[in-house]
Scaffold this motif. Structure first.
Motif, PDB file in Angstrom:
ATOM      1  N   CYS A 101     -33.027 -22.930  -2.665  1.00  0.00           N
ATOM      2  CA  CYS A 101     -34.301 -23.421  -1.891  1.00  0.00           C
ATOM      3  C   CYS A 101     -35.384 -22.454  -2.037  1.00  0.00           C
ATOM      4  O   CYS A 101     -35.020 -21.484  -1.451  1.00  0.00           O
ATOM      5  N   ILE A 102     -36.521 -22.728  -2.425  1.00  0.00           N
ATOM      6  CA  ILE A 102     -37.736 -21.677  -2.449  1.00  0.00           C
ATOM      7  C   ILE A 102     -38.529 -22.245  -1.528  1.00  0.00           C
ATOM      8  O   ILE A 102     -39.028 -23.309  -1.637  1.00  0.00           O
ATOM      9  N   GLY A 103     -38.805 -21.415  -0.454  1.00  0.00           N
ATOM     10  CA  GLY A 103     -39.842 -21.788   0.626  1.00  0.00           C
ATOM     11  C   GLY A 103     -41.253 -20.809   0.509  1.00  0.00           C
ATOM     12  O   GLY A 103     -41.587 -20.443  -0.736  1.00  0.00           O
ATOM     13  N   GLU A 104     -41.767 -20.545   1.367  1.00  0.00           N
ATOM     14  CA  GLU A 104     -43.008 -19.707   1.298  1.00  0.00           C
ATOM     15  C   GLU A 104     -42.532 -18.226   1.695  1.00  0.00           C
ATOM     16  O   GLU A 104     -42.088 -17.859   2.727  1.00  0.00           O
ATOM     17  N   GLY A 105     -42.412 -17.515   0.427  1.00  0.00           N
ATOM     18  CA  GLY A 105     -42.048 -16.088   0.620  1.00  0.00           C
ATOM     19  C   GLY A 105     -40.722 -15.866   0.516  1.00  0.00           C
ATOM     20  O   GLY A 105     -40.141 -14.618   0.827  1.00  0.00           O
ATOM     21  N   THR A 106     -39.725 -16.973   0.609  1.00  0.00           N
ATOM     22  CA  THR A 106     -38.430 -16.576   0.890  1.00  0.00           C
ATOM     23  C   THR A 106     -37.642 -17.719  -0.262  1.00  0.00           C
ATOM     24  O   THR A 106     -38.388 -18.523  -0.572  1.00  0.00           O
ATOM     25  N   ALA A 107     -36.508 -17.256  -0.517  1.00  0.00           N
ATOM     26  CA  ALA A 107     -35.969 -18.168  -1.323  1.00  0.00           C
ATOM     27  C   ALA A 107     -34.172 -17.976  -0.966  1.00  0.00           C
ATOM     28  O   ALA A 107     -33.865 -16.990  -0.544  1.00  0.00           O
ATOM     29  N   ARG A 108     -33.586 -19.104  -0.626  1.00  0.00           N
ATOM     30  CA  ARG A 108     -32.165 -19.267  -0.044  1.00  0.00           C
ATOM     31  C   ARG A 108     -31.256 -20.148  -0.940  1.00  0.00           C
ATOM     32  O   ARG A 108     -31.519 -21.315  -1.240  1.00  0.00           O
ATOM     33  N   VAL A 109     -29.892 -19.561  -1.051  1.00  0.00           N
ATOM     34  CA  VAL A 109     -28.931 -20.709  -1.622  1.00  0.00           C
ATOM     35  C   VAL A 109     -28.126 -21.106  -0.330  1.00  0.00           C
ATOM     36  O   VAL A 109     -27.992 -20.418   0.474  1.00  0.00           O
ATOM     37  N   TYR A 110     -27.933 -22.384  -0.193  1.00  0.00           N
ATOM     38  CA  TYR A 110     -27.476 -23.039   0.916  1.00  0.00           C
ATOM     39  C   TYR A 110     -26.233 -23.958   0.253  1.00  0.00           C
ATOM     40  O   TYR A 110     -26.398 -24.721  -0.608  1.00  0.00           O
ATOM     41  N   GLU A 111     -24.963 -23.851   0.895  1.00  0.00           N
ATOM     42  CA  GLU A 111     -24.047 -24.773   0.638  1.00  0.00           C
ATOM     43  C   GLU A 111     -24.512 -26.311   1.015  1.00  0.00           C
ATOM     44  O   GLU A 111     -25.033 -26.439   2.062  1.00  0.00           O
ATOM     45  N   THR A 112     -24.072 -27.328   0.306  1.00  0.00           N
ATOM     46  CA  THR A 112     -24.829 -28.729   0.412  1.00  0.00           C
ATOM     47  C   THR A 112     -24.723 -29.347   1.759  1.00  0.00           C
ATOM     48  O   THR A 112     -25.708 -29.699   2.471  1.00  0.00           O
ATOM     49  N   GLU A 113     -23.466 -29.248   2.440  1.00  0.00           N
ATOM     50  CA  GLU A 113     -23.503 -29.892   3.873  1.00  0.00           C
ATOM     51  C   GLU A 113     -24.424 -28.913   4.742  1.00  0.00           C
ATOM     52  O   GLU A 113     -24.971 -29.492   5.696  1.00  0.00           O
ATOM     53  N   ASP A 114     -24.477 -27.731   4.558  1.00  0.00           N
ATOM     54  CA  ASP A 114     -25.040 -26.843   5.392  1.00  0.00           C
ATOM     55  C   ASP A 114     -26.673 -26.935   5.262  1.00  0.00           C
ATOM     56  O   ASP A 114     -27.509 -27.253   6.310  1.00  0.00           O
ATOM     57  N   PHE A 115     -26.993 -27.269   3.870  1.00  0.00           N
ATOM     58  CA  PHE A 115     -28.531 -27.685   3.642  1.00  0.00           C
ATOM     59  C   PHE A 115     -28.686 -28.948   4.472  1.00  0.00           C
ATOM     60  O   PHE A 115     -29.910 -29.141   4.951  1.00  0.00           O
TER      61      PHE A 115
END
Length: 226
Positions: A101-115
């Motif tokens: 997930c690329i947001g505003e000024g950050t990017a994160r990897v999330y496990e799908t259920e957590d996402f």
């Protein structure tokens, strides 16, 4: 964006680190006519018309024969494909899988259920699988002595989403070693597998732009033309 070569457990890798707060990190899939870009060069040509260039790129998730994404895909805030929860065939369905997930000024990897629980705001998102590292733990199905070896690529992120590191192997590696690279060598708590066999990198700063079959989703950074 900086790309360097490193060796981990007798295999060579190219590592590219991006600062999402300072660089324009985004996903690419379809061009202005609705056709998949497919190649790094096609994206570069489209950006050139805007006075920009592709300074880094990598394939970013699994896709169907028509190059449509297998899982969740968001581009510039528009959802093209919904989240696919639960197990399924192939590497994508080797749960837990995840979302980059690329947001505003950050990017994160999330496990799908957590996402799905968190519902983070993503300007761009791509779902792939399996997860390589989940909160500091390797995927439970990875075996140290697995003989399934491929050229592999993926992405890892820090817990605050400020550090984003992409990696591609230069030799055939198994999942366990590739995941261990992100956790033990790069020190990242979460990492996501993008693909194998079709794995490709565009990094003109180090004189590399891999040719090959047409791709589906592509992640990249955009910079002004020199």
């Amino acid at each position: 964006m900086t790309c360097t070569d490193t060796t981990f457990r007798n295999a060579d890798y190219t590592i590219c680190e991006v600062d999402p707060a300072q660089e324009e990190l985004r996903l690419f899939l379809y061009d202005g006519t609705g056709q998949p870009f497919g190649q790094f060069s096609a994206i570069d040509a489209a950006l050139a018309e805007q006075g920009k260039r592709l300074s880094f790129a990598m394939n970013a998730g699994m896709y169907h024969e028509d190059r449509a994404p297998v899982g969740h895909y968001v581009e510039d805030g528009a959802e093209i494909m919904r989240v696919i929860p639960g197990p399924g065939p192939g590497n994508f369905g080797m749960v837990p899988n995840g979302v980059f997930c690329i947001g505003e000024g950050t990017a994160r990897v999330y496990e799908t259920e957590d996402f799905l629980k968190r519902k983070p705001a993503c300007r761009f998102a791509t779902q792939s699988g399996p997860m390589l590292v989940i909160d500091g733990q390797l995927h439970p199905r990875f075996l140290p002595d697995s003989t399934s070896r491929h050229i592999r690529n993926g992405v890892g992120t820090s817990a605050d989403g400020r550090r984003v590191v992409f990696a591609i192997s230069r030799q055939l590696v198994n999942f366990h070693d590739f995941a261990s690279l992100f956790r033990d060598e790069l020190g990242l708590p979460d990492a996501l597998y993008f693909d194998g066999n079709v794995s490709r990198l565009h990094a003109p700063a180090i004189g590399r732009s891999d040719p090959g079959w047409k791709l589906g989703p592509i992640v990249g950074t955009v910079a002004p033309l020199d």
